[in-house]
Scaffold this motif. Sequence first.
Motif, PDB file in Angstrom:
ATOM      1  N   LYS A 241       0.810  -1.096  -0.206  1.00 13.66           N
ATOM      2  CA  LYS A 241       0.029  -0.002  -0.216  1.00 13.66           C
ATOM      3  C   LYS A 241       0.744   1.326  -0.011  1.00 13.66           C
ATOM      4  N   VAL A 242       0.508   2.170  -0.920  1.00 14.72           N
ATOM      5  CA  VAL A 242       1.519   3.231  -1.012  1.00 14.72           C
ATOM      6  C   VAL A 242       0.667   4.187   0.141  1.00 14.72           C
ATOM      7  N   LYS A 243       1.797   5.061   0.679  1.00 21.98           N
ATOM      8  CA  LYS A 243       1.790   5.664   2.029  1.00 21.98           C
ATOM      9  C   LYS A 243       0.854   6.994   1.760  1.00 21.98           C
ATOM     10  N   LYS A 244       0.897   7.380   0.593  1.00 17.55           N
ATOM     11  CA  LYS A 244       0.164   8.883   0.451  1.00 17.55           C
ATOM     12  C   LYS A 244      -0.856   8.593  -1.011  1.00 17.55           C
ATOM     13  N   SER A 245      -1.968   9.522  -1.097  1.00 15.90           N
ATOM     14  CA  SER A 245      -2.644   9.381  -2.109  1.00 15.90           C
ATOM     15  C   SER A 245      -2.127  10.142  -3.264  1.00 15.90           C
ATOM     16  N   PRO A 247      -2.355  13.159  -6.396  1.00 10.41           N
ATOM     17  CA  PRO A 247      -3.173  14.300  -6.405  1.00 10.41           C
ATOM     18  C   PRO A 247      -4.235  14.334  -7.680  1.00 10.41           C
ATOM     19  N   TYR A 272      -5.795   1.830  -8.492  1.00  8.59           N
ATOM     20  CA  TYR A 272      -6.067   2.979  -7.449  1.00  8.59           C
ATOM     21  C   TYR A 272      -7.477   3.491  -7.502  1.00  8.59           C
ATOM     22  N   PRO A 348      -8.472  12.790  -6.712  1.00 10.84           N
ATOM     23  CA  PRO A 348      -7.352  12.824  -5.558  1.00 10.84           C
ATOM     24  C   PRO A 348      -7.996  12.013  -4.308  1.00 10.84           C
ATOM     25  N   GLN A 349      -7.311  11.820  -3.048  1.00 11.31           N
ATOM     26  CA  GLN A 349      -7.996  11.266  -1.884  1.00 11.31           C
ATOM     27  C   GLN A 349      -8.328   9.997  -2.203  1.00 11.31           C
ATOM     28  N   PHE A 406       4.836   9.885  -7.571  1.00 13.67           N
ATOM     29  CA  PHE A 406       5.418   8.840  -6.771  1.00 13.67           C
ATOM     30  C   PHE A 406       6.559   8.278  -7.428  1.00 13.67           C
ATOM     31  N   SER A 412       8.236   4.195   1.145  1.00 12.34           N
ATOM     32  CA  SER A 412       7.042   4.987   0.566  1.00 12.34           C
ATOM     33  C   SER A 412       5.837   4.095   0.724  1.00 12.34           C
TER      34      SER A 412
END
Length: 431
Positions: A241-245, A247, A272, A348-349, A406, A412
């Motif tokens: 799992k990628v830690k950030k979303s 944009p 995604y 995003p998000q 990314f 990450s």
Amino acid sequence: METTKRGFCWKLFLLYYLFVQGSAQDFAQTQFICTSVPKDMDICAATLQNGVPGEDLKTTVMQLRETVLQQKETIMNQKETIRELTSKLTRCEGQSAPETGDARPGGRRKDPGTKNTMGDVSRGPADTLTQLSQTLQSLKQRLENLEQFSRNNNSVQANSLKDLLQTKIDDLEKQVLSRVNSIEDGKPGLRNETEQRGRVESTLTSMHQRITDLEKDQKENRPLDKFQLTFPLRTNYMYAKVKKSLPEMYALTVCMWLKSNASPGVGTPFSYAVPGQANELVLIEWGNNPMEILINDKVAKLPFLINDGKWHHICVTWTTRDGVWEAFQDGVMRGSGENLAPYHPIKPQGVLILGQEQDTLGGGFDATQAFVGDLANFHIWDRKLSVGEIYNLATCSSKAQVGNVFSWLESSLDIYGGASKWTFEPCRQLN
């Protein structure tokens, strides 16, 4: 005597009435007329007066009695057949002991408290043996990586680590084969197949943990971006799992190195999902279908051929204007198109997952769609890379760039379910 005779006539009359009423289809032309009879009048005489000959009435009653006896015999035979079939069904149910079925085709719903290290699909002994062979092959591949590492670094510590790992793999292979034999032979030592499978899977889980511990020493000397993720089995729990979303994006390029020989289909390298749309951005090769890129649940088929067990570099570019896309394999454009989710920006998000396809935000994984193989150098840009830039990535040029949305770093990602990391040098794969 008169009372007895009258009672007998009443019975004949009632039987005749029931027979006529119950056999309306057989006697469609018969008309039954109900006539009142004085209380003191002889019923038989009244019947004869109303046009029903006594002899015919007697014949009819005899036929009715014979019919009733035949029906009774038929019912008894049917009851015996039902009892026999019920007995056979009970024996079959006792032998098969089926699990609770999942709504997904080809899947099984597992007990939430039971960790299944062999995947989310039901298996017999032959399937179990195949899965175990794949697992052992994966472990041996990791051993070969250790040997390569020791040769490149001429490290005494690495050689010692390799010898220890070889011993442990040999030991595991003996244990696994012993357990598989017990499954196939149906030995009475284990209570049922579920318990047998659980013990085999427990052994594999333990072995994966041992290897992971051994690899920690080697990982300390590895740059944060020089690694690969290995997904040895089709499961519904191995993933990263990628830690950030991501944009909001009006254009993108996704590139990565892949190696797989899975069939049918390599599965889902990444997915995604955003709230309200599980297929916001997905790369998938499922079943006998070609690899596809999905954007906002719209699909474009990609001309990739990568399931030959060799490393391949693939890139996909896309712009929201007219939904134009391009597909590159090993630095060469293999296909292009348009009208792929035109004028729809990537939202995003969301949640970015490697190795699984999401049916819900961050979950709903299906083992049949899981990625099987190795993945490395996964990068995302919020623009369309040029042909030259993509070629530099595929040929390990010093001019190659990293993703601005990314970039491939161990820090990450969060790894789950036994997916393993290992040293990866893409340029070394090309030599």
